[in-house]
Motif scaffolding. Sequence first.
Motif, PDB file in Angstrom:
ATOM      1  N   ARG A 177       0.827  -1.250   0.053  1.00 14.12           N
ATOM      2  CA  ARG A 177      -0.009  -0.107  -0.019  1.00 14.12           C
ATOM      3  C   ARG A 177       0.889   1.272  -0.054  1.00 14.12           C
ATOM      4  O   ARG A 177       0.555   2.142   0.478  1.00 14.12           O
ATOM      5  CB  ARG A 177      -1.005  -0.038   1.188  1.00 14.12           C
ATOM      6  CG  ARG A 177      -1.892  -0.963   1.262  1.00 14.12           C
ATOM      7  CD  ARG A 177      -2.935  -1.162   2.224  1.00 14.12           C
ATOM      8  NE  ARG A 177      -3.520   0.166   2.363  1.00 14.12           N
ATOM      9  CZ  ARG A 177      -4.368   0.660   3.205  1.00 14.12           C
ATOM     10  NH1 ARG A 177      -4.860  -0.295   3.984  1.00 14.12           N
ATOM     11  NH2 ARG A 177      -4.964   1.732   3.185  1.00 14.12           N
ATOM     12  N   CYS A 178       2.115   1.328  -0.523  1.00 13.38           N
ATOM     13  CA  CYS A 178       2.829   2.474  -0.712  1.00 13.38           C
ATOM     14  C   CYS A 178       2.179   3.373  -1.448  1.00 13.38           C
ATOM     15  O   CYS A 178       1.830   2.996  -2.600  1.00 13.38           O
ATOM     16  CB  CYS A 178       4.317   1.911  -0.972  1.00 13.38           C
ATOM     17  SG  CYS A 178       5.122   1.117   0.274  1.00 13.38           S
ATOM     18  N   ARG A 179       2.158   4.642  -1.202  1.00 17.23           N
ATOM     19  CA  ARG A 179       1.489   5.693  -2.085  1.00 17.23           C
ATOM     20  C   ARG A 179       1.767   7.014  -1.382  1.00 17.23           C
ATOM     21  O   ARG A 179       2.310   7.276  -0.358  1.00 17.23           O
ATOM     22  CB  ARG A 179       0.044   5.426  -1.939  1.00 17.23           C
ATOM     23  CG  ARG A 179      -0.740   5.581  -0.659  1.00 17.23           C
ATOM     24  CD  ARG A 179      -2.013   5.063  -0.889  1.00 17.23           C
ATOM     25  NE  ARG A 179      -2.688   5.196   0.390  1.00 17.23           N
ATOM     26  CZ  ARG A 179      -2.524   4.412   1.874  1.00 17.23           C
ATOM     27  NH1 ARG A 179      -1.700   3.310   1.675  1.00 17.23           N
ATOM     28  NH2 ARG A 179      -3.216   4.550   2.591  1.00 17.23           N
ATOM     29  N   VAL A 180       1.338   8.278  -2.340  1.00 23.00           N
ATOM     30  CA  VAL A 180       1.708   9.317  -2.064  1.00 23.00           C
ATOM     31  C   VAL A 180       0.428   9.911  -1.506  1.00 23.00           C
ATOM     32  O   VAL A 180      -0.786   9.492  -1.950  1.00 23.00           O
ATOM     33  CB  VAL A 180       1.991  10.219  -3.044  1.00 23.00           C
ATOM     34  CG1 VAL A 180       1.909  11.898  -2.805  1.00 23.00           C
ATOM     35  CG2 VAL A 180       3.398   9.883  -3.666  1.00 23.00           C
ATOM     36  N   LEU A 181       0.376  10.474  -0.103  1.00 28.12           N
ATOM     37  CA  LEU A 181      -0.944  10.959   0.396  1.00 28.12           C
ATOM     38  C   LEU A 181      -1.090  12.297  -0.065  1.00 28.12           C
ATOM     39  O   LEU A 181      -2.284  12.778  -0.002  1.00 28.12           O
ATOM     40  CB  LEU A 181      -0.761  10.783   1.962  1.00 28.12           C
ATOM     41  CG  LEU A 181      -0.518   9.482   2.625  1.00 28.12           C
ATOM     42  CD1 LEU A 181      -0.517   9.505   4.027  1.00 28.12           C
ATOM     43  CD2 LEU A 181      -1.601   8.538   2.038  1.00 28.12           C
ATOM     44  N   HIS A 182      -0.126  13.284  -0.001  1.00 26.03           N
ATOM     45  CA  HIS A 182      -0.008  14.899  -0.394  1.00 26.03           C
ATOM     46  C   HIS A 182       1.173  15.070  -1.124  1.00 26.03           C
ATOM     47  O   HIS A 182       2.095  14.319  -0.751  1.00 26.03           O
ATOM     48  CB  HIS A 182      -0.603  15.416   0.844  1.00 26.03           C
ATOM     49  CG  HIS A 182      -1.689  15.307   1.700  1.00 26.03           C
ATOM     50  ND1 HIS A 182      -2.745  15.894   1.280  1.00 26.03           N
ATOM     51  CD2 HIS A 182      -1.945  14.499   2.701  1.00 26.03           C
ATOM     52  CE1 HIS A 182      -3.830  15.432   1.913  1.00 26.03           C
ATOM     53  NE2 HIS A 182      -3.247  14.544   2.910  1.00 26.03           N
ATOM     54  N   SER A 183       1.151  16.029  -1.761  1.00 23.86           N
ATOM     55  CA  SER A 183       2.470  16.596  -2.542  1.00 23.86           C
ATOM     56  C   SER A 183       2.196  18.179  -2.379  1.00 23.86           C
ATOM     57  O   SER A 183       1.282  18.747  -2.840  1.00 23.86           O
ATOM     58  CB  SER A 183       2.461  16.073  -3.839  1.00 23.86           C
ATOM     59  OG  SER A 183       3.790  16.256  -4.318  1.00 23.86           O
ATOM     60  N   TRP A 184       3.292  18.820  -2.347  1.00 23.50           N
ATOM     61  CA  TRP A 184       3.506  20.220  -2.202  1.00 23.50           C
ATOM     62  C   TRP A 184       4.552  20.782  -3.295  1.00 23.50           C
ATOM     63  O   TRP A 184       5.780  20.104  -3.137  1.00 23.50           O
ATOM     64  CB  TRP A 184       3.778  20.817  -0.823  1.00 23.50           C
ATOM     65  CG  TRP A 184       2.821  20.649   0.147  1.00 23.50           C
ATOM     66  CD1 TRP A 184       1.487  21.241   0.523  1.00 23.50           C
ATOM     67  CD2 TRP A 184       2.634  19.448   0.958  1.00 23.50           C
ATOM     68  NE1 TRP A 184       0.774  20.715   1.318  1.00 23.50           N
ATOM     69  CE2 TRP A 184       1.363  19.467   1.749  1.00 23.50           C
ATOM     70  CE3 TRP A 184       3.419  17.942   1.197  1.00 23.50           C
ATOM     71  CZ2 TRP A 184       1.022  18.571   2.733  1.00 23.50           C
ATOM     72  CZ3 TRP A 184       3.177  17.388   2.083  1.00 23.50           C
ATOM     73  CH2 TRP A 184       1.870  17.377   2.770  1.00 23.50           C
ATOM     74  N   ARG A 185       4.439  21.707  -3.891  1.00 25.59           N
ATOM     75  CA  ARG A 185       5.445  22.346  -4.837  1.00 25.59           C
ATOM     76  C   ARG A 185       6.468  23.029  -3.716  1.00 25.59           C
ATOM     77  O   ARG A 185       5.972  23.807  -2.968  1.00 25.59           O
ATOM     78  CB  ARG A 185       4.930  23.218  -5.890  1.00 25.59           C
ATOM     79  CG  ARG A 185       3.913  22.690  -6.935  1.00 25.59           C
ATOM     80  CD  ARG A 185       4.593  21.341  -7.735  1.00 25.59           C
ATOM     81  NE  ARG A 185       5.471  22.028  -8.571  1.00 25.59           N
ATOM     82  CZ  ARG A 185       6.267  21.047  -9.221  1.00 25.59           C
ATOM     83  NH1 ARG A 185       6.232  19.546  -9.190  1.00 25.59           N
ATOM     84  NH2 ARG A 185       7.188  21.441  -9.946  1.00 25.59           N
ATOM     85  N   LEU A 186       7.601  23.033  -3.823  1.00 21.20           N
ATOM     86  CA  LEU A 186       8.695  23.844  -3.420  1.00 21.20           C
ATOM     87  C   LEU A 186       8.402  25.417  -3.648  1.00 21.20           C
ATOM     88  O   LEU A 186       8.321  25.448  -5.003  1.00 21.20           O
ATOM     89  CB  LEU A 186       9.906  23.345  -3.251  1.00 21.20           C
ATOM     90  CG  LEU A 186      10.187  22.096  -2.673  1.00 21.20           C
ATOM     91  CD1 LEU A 186      11.721  21.601  -2.625  1.00 21.20           C
ATOM     92  CD2 LEU A 186       9.727  21.966  -1.202  1.00 21.20           C
TER      93      LEU A 186
END
Length: 188
Positions: A177-186
Amino acid sequence: MPAEPVPTGDRPEWRGHAVLQVPVPPLEPFVLARTRHYDLDYVSADPAFTHAHVTALGPFLDLTDQTVEALGQVGEIASGTAPFDFTLDTVDTFPNGIVHLLPAPSAPFAQLTAQLADAFPQCPPYAGRFAAVVPHLTLDALGADVSEASTRALVAPWLPARCRAERLDLAWYEPGRCRVLHSWRLGG
């Protein structure tokens, strides 16, 4: 290689752990191949997930503690961090046998980790197990068939890797179940 599991409780949704990480796409083919070699359960089907990364803060908050406010704090730190260039070319080995690449310069990673650790003191880097936090990208672990020299030879076609840190991902590590939960642009 899969991230080292961190015990976080007995509830099913807590069997994994979260990590704030900077993706390193140029090294994804190598790290993904090593992950497949060691443990297919940690190969993510999520196309946003990048196995090759430099950890900014991990373990991070449990799923139930990832509130809108906490995620907003991470977003503010990411927005206040300008994208930056770095190179990966130096292979090294930690005393615990983890073979890794050292980013140059390392200061932007160290600053990001310090900001996140200050904002989330309940989440010390690497659960507080190490006196010094060294920014790195994990390649492999020493073993009967793995040495620093053999790893250096295997990763050589990808080096030097000239990279740009452009985003911060909140990744979840759990077998299958490895996955991205959230992502933010620097830099917003």
